[in-house]
Enzyme design. Structure first.
Site, PDB file in Angstrom:
ATOM      1  N   ASP A 199       0.838  -1.199   0.000  1.00 28.77           N
ATOM      2  CA  ASP A 199       0.000   0.000   0.000  1.00 28.77           C
ATOM      3  C   ASP A 199       0.873   1.249   0.000  1.00 28.77           C
ATOM      4  O   ASP A 199       1.740   1.408   0.860  1.00 28.77           O
ATOM      5  CB  ASP A 199      -0.896  -0.004   1.241  1.00 28.77           C
ATOM      6  CG  ASP A 199      -1.783   1.224   1.329  1.00 28.77           C
ATOM      7  OD1 ASP A 199      -2.956   1.133   0.933  1.00 28.77           O
ATOM      8  OD2 ASP A 199      -1.295   2.272   1.804  1.00 28.77           O
ATOM      9  N   TYR A 236       2.700   9.960  -0.161  1.00 31.62           N
ATOM     10  CA  TYR A 236       3.866   9.363   0.494  1.00 31.62           C
ATOM     11  C   TYR A 236       5.157   9.649  -0.258  1.00 31.62           C
ATOM     12  O   TYR A 236       6.246   9.452   0.293  1.00 31.62           O
ATOM     13  CB  TYR A 236       3.709   7.848   0.632  1.00 31.62           C
ATOM     14  CG  TYR A 236       2.526   7.382   1.428  1.00 31.62           C
ATOM     15  CD1 TYR A 236       1.725   8.272   2.156  1.00 31.62           C
ATOM     16  CD2 TYR A 236       2.184   6.036   1.452  1.00 31.62           C
ATOM     17  CE1 TYR A 236       0.635   7.835   2.865  1.00 31.62           C
ATOM     18  CE2 TYR A 236       1.094   5.584   2.170  1.00 31.62           C
ATOM     19  CZ  TYR A 236       0.313   6.481   2.869  1.00 31.62           C
ATOM     20  OH  TYR A 236      -0.771   6.031   3.579  1.00 31.62           O
ATOM     21  N   SER A 247     -10.657   6.525   1.204  1.00 30.61           N
ATOM     22  CA  SER A 247      -9.955   6.464   2.480  1.00 30.61           C
ATOM     23  C   SER A 247     -10.403   7.631   3.344  1.00 30.61           C
ATOM     24  O   SER A 247     -10.611   8.746   2.837  1.00 30.61           O
ATOM     25  CB  SER A 247      -8.437   6.524   2.252  1.00 30.61           C
ATOM     26  OG  SER A 247      -7.727   6.433   3.470  1.00 30.61           O
ATOM     27  N   ASN A 248     -10.590   7.372   4.623  1.00 33.42           N
ATOM     28  CA  ASN A 248     -10.989   8.397   5.594  1.00 33.42           C
ATOM     29  C   ASN A 248     -12.385   8.966   5.334  1.00 33.42           C
ATOM     30  O   ASN A 248     -12.710  10.055   5.807  1.00 33.42           O
ATOM     31  CB  ASN A 248      -9.959   9.537   5.634  1.00 33.42           C
ATOM     32  CG  ASN A 248      -8.592   9.058   6.027  1.00 33.42           C
ATOM     33  OD1 ASN A 248      -8.402   8.535   7.129  1.00 33.42           O
ATOM     34  ND2 ASN A 248      -7.623   9.213   5.139  1.00 33.42           N
ATOM     35  N   GLN A 289     -10.561   2.805   3.520  1.00 32.06           N
ATOM     36  CA  GLN A 289      -9.381   2.647   4.388  1.00 32.06           C
ATOM     37  C   GLN A 289      -9.421   3.723   5.466  1.00 32.06           C
ATOM     38  O   GLN A 289      -9.438   4.913   5.157  1.00 32.06           O
ATOM     39  CB  GLN A 289      -8.104   2.767   3.553  1.00 32.06           C
ATOM     40  CG  GLN A 289      -6.841   2.467   4.327  1.00 32.06           C
ATOM     41  CD  GLN A 289      -5.596   2.573   3.460  1.00 32.06           C
ATOM     42  OE1 GLN A 289      -4.709   3.368   3.763  1.00 32.06           O
ATOM     43  NE2 GLN A 289      -5.525   1.798   2.386  1.00 32.06           N
ATOM     44  N   PRO A 307      -2.813  -0.039  12.574  1.00 30.56           N
ATOM     45  CA  PRO A 307      -3.412  -0.969  13.535  1.00 30.56           C
ATOM     46  C   PRO A 307      -2.666  -1.042  14.868  1.00 30.56           C
ATOM     47  O   PRO A 307      -3.229  -1.526  15.843  1.00 30.56           O
ATOM     48  CB  PRO A 307      -3.364  -2.315  12.792  1.00 30.56           C
ATOM     49  CG  PRO A 307      -2.233  -2.174  11.832  1.00 30.56           C
ATOM     50  CD  PRO A 307      -2.272  -0.737  11.383  1.00 30.56           C
ATOM     51  N   LYS A 341       2.712  -0.775   9.135  1.00 28.12           N
ATOM     52  CA  LYS A 341       3.815  -0.177   8.395  1.00 28.12           C
ATOM     53  C   LYS A 341       5.127  -0.414   9.137  1.00 28.12           C
ATOM     54  O   LYS A 341       5.226  -0.191  10.342  1.00 28.12           O
ATOM     55  CB  LYS A 341       3.554   1.322   8.214  1.00 28.12           C
ATOM     56  CG  LYS A 341       4.752   2.113   7.670  1.00 28.12           C
ATOM     57  CD  LYS A 341       5.509   2.811   8.772  1.00 28.12           C
ATOM     58  CE  LYS A 341       6.839   3.342   8.279  1.00 28.12           C
ATOM     59  NZ  LYS A 341       7.624   3.998   9.359  1.00 28.12           N
ATOM     60  N   ASN A 394       5.117  -9.135  12.178  1.00 24.47           N
ATOM     61  CA  ASN A 394       3.761  -8.631  11.953  1.00 24.47           C
ATOM     62  C   ASN A 394       2.879  -9.603  11.181  1.00 24.47           C
ATOM     63  O   ASN A 394       1.647  -9.496  11.210  1.00 24.47           O
ATOM     64  CB  ASN A 394       3.814  -7.296  11.210  1.00 24.47           C
ATOM     65  CG  ASN A 394       4.319  -6.164  12.075  1.00 24.47           C
ATOM     66  OD1 ASN A 394       4.422  -6.290  13.291  1.00 24.47           O
ATOM     67  ND2 ASN A 394       4.672  -5.057  11.453  1.00 24.47           N
TER      68      ASN A 394
END
Length: 286
Positions: free
Chosen positions: A46, A51, A149-150, A171, A199, A240, A250
């Site tokens: 992702d 970014y 997202s959001n 997301q 998370p 991440k 993870n």
């Protein structure tokens, strides 16, 4: 194993149940992080225009040794893009930056520009315009799936009222102590998969006494407990990290949290996570 398990989106596309988030991973390092993740079994990466590492992620995808169709790549339309023409240009920009023939999932990163996140203007018209561009790219085969997202319920309703293709993913910031339960229920009702970014609350939760104690009970780290928690809620977690050891850790989430312990975690008081842009709401437990 979780690394070989999938959700099925509303259009039938399969998406790996665990993904790797790449926020704050520098472009110069992103390719190696992707290669490490793939070697450890990750198949879902992702990224986002915001970014500024799409080029590195794309290089990692192209050089990891797997066929393109074996990987699922997500990116996000910059939050400031709110016209059809800007969105068309930005979609092609992501494809060019990553040097990929298609993107598996593209999202509108935010319903409002970050400078006015949750401001008075909901940007309903701009979101419909950006969504129309995503729909056209989807129907042209540039994108295998599209989402947001959001987005809150009102933002989703704005799109659903007039879209040709319904959002397949939303997301959102979701972790123990900050779960948007009502929004998740609404998304489930509309067959929209909820992805959980942050998370582990950007690390803020890893020393929480109750979380640490429960993780010890299951013989796992606090991070693994947090990731497993979102999975058991039917969400898709996107932890991440650029650290290879943490990448491996993870993904070790093939255990089960009991129903009683899930309820305890649901009812923890709010845990504030200053996420991507430090401006997201904190949701109380259920």
């Amino acid at each position: 194993m979780i690394r070989s398990e999938y959700y099925t989106l509303s259009n039938g596309v399969q998406i790996p149940r665990l993904g790797l988030g790449t926020w704050f991973i520098e472009d110069a390092n992103a390719a190696q992080v992707v290669r490490d993740a793939v070697e450890l079994g990750y198949r879902h990466i992702d990224t986002a225009q915001a970014y500024e590492n799409e080029a590195g992620v794309g290089l990692g995808v192209r050089s990891c040794g797997l066929r393109r169709e074996q990987l699922f790549v997500t990116t996000k339309l910059a939050a400031e893009v709110k016209t059809y023409d800007e969105a068309v240009k930005a979609i092609d920009g992501s494809l060019n930056a990553m040097q990929l023939d298609y993107i598996d999932l593209m999202l509108i990163h935010s319903p409002q520009p970050w400078a006015d996140f949750r401001g008075a203007d909901p940007c309903f018209t701009g979101n419909r315009e950006a969504w129309r561009a995503l729909e056209d790219a989807y129907q042209a085969g540039k994108l295998r799936a599209i989402g947001v997202s959001n987005f809150l319920q009102a933002d989703l309703e704005n799109l659903l009222a007039g879209c040709r293709v319904a959002p397949m993913v939303n997301q959102v910031l979701a972790h123990i102590g900050n779960l948007p339960f009502e929004l998740a229920d609404y998304c489930r009702e509309k067959n929209i998969l909820v992805e959980a970014y942050s998370p582990v609350a950007h690390g803020q939760i890893l020393n929480h006494p109750e979380v640490v104690a429960m993780a010890k009970k299951y013989g796992v780290t606090a991070a693994r407990l947090c990731i497993r928690y979102t999975l058991q809620l039917g969400m898709l977690p996107l932890p991440k990290t650029a650290n290879r050891a943490h990448l491996a850790e993870n993904a070790m989430v093939d255990f089960e949290i009991s129903a009683e312990d899930m309820q305890r975690l649901n009812q923890l008081p709010p845990i504030r996570d200053y996420g991507e842009f430090s401006i997201f709401p904190v949701f109380s437990g259920r």
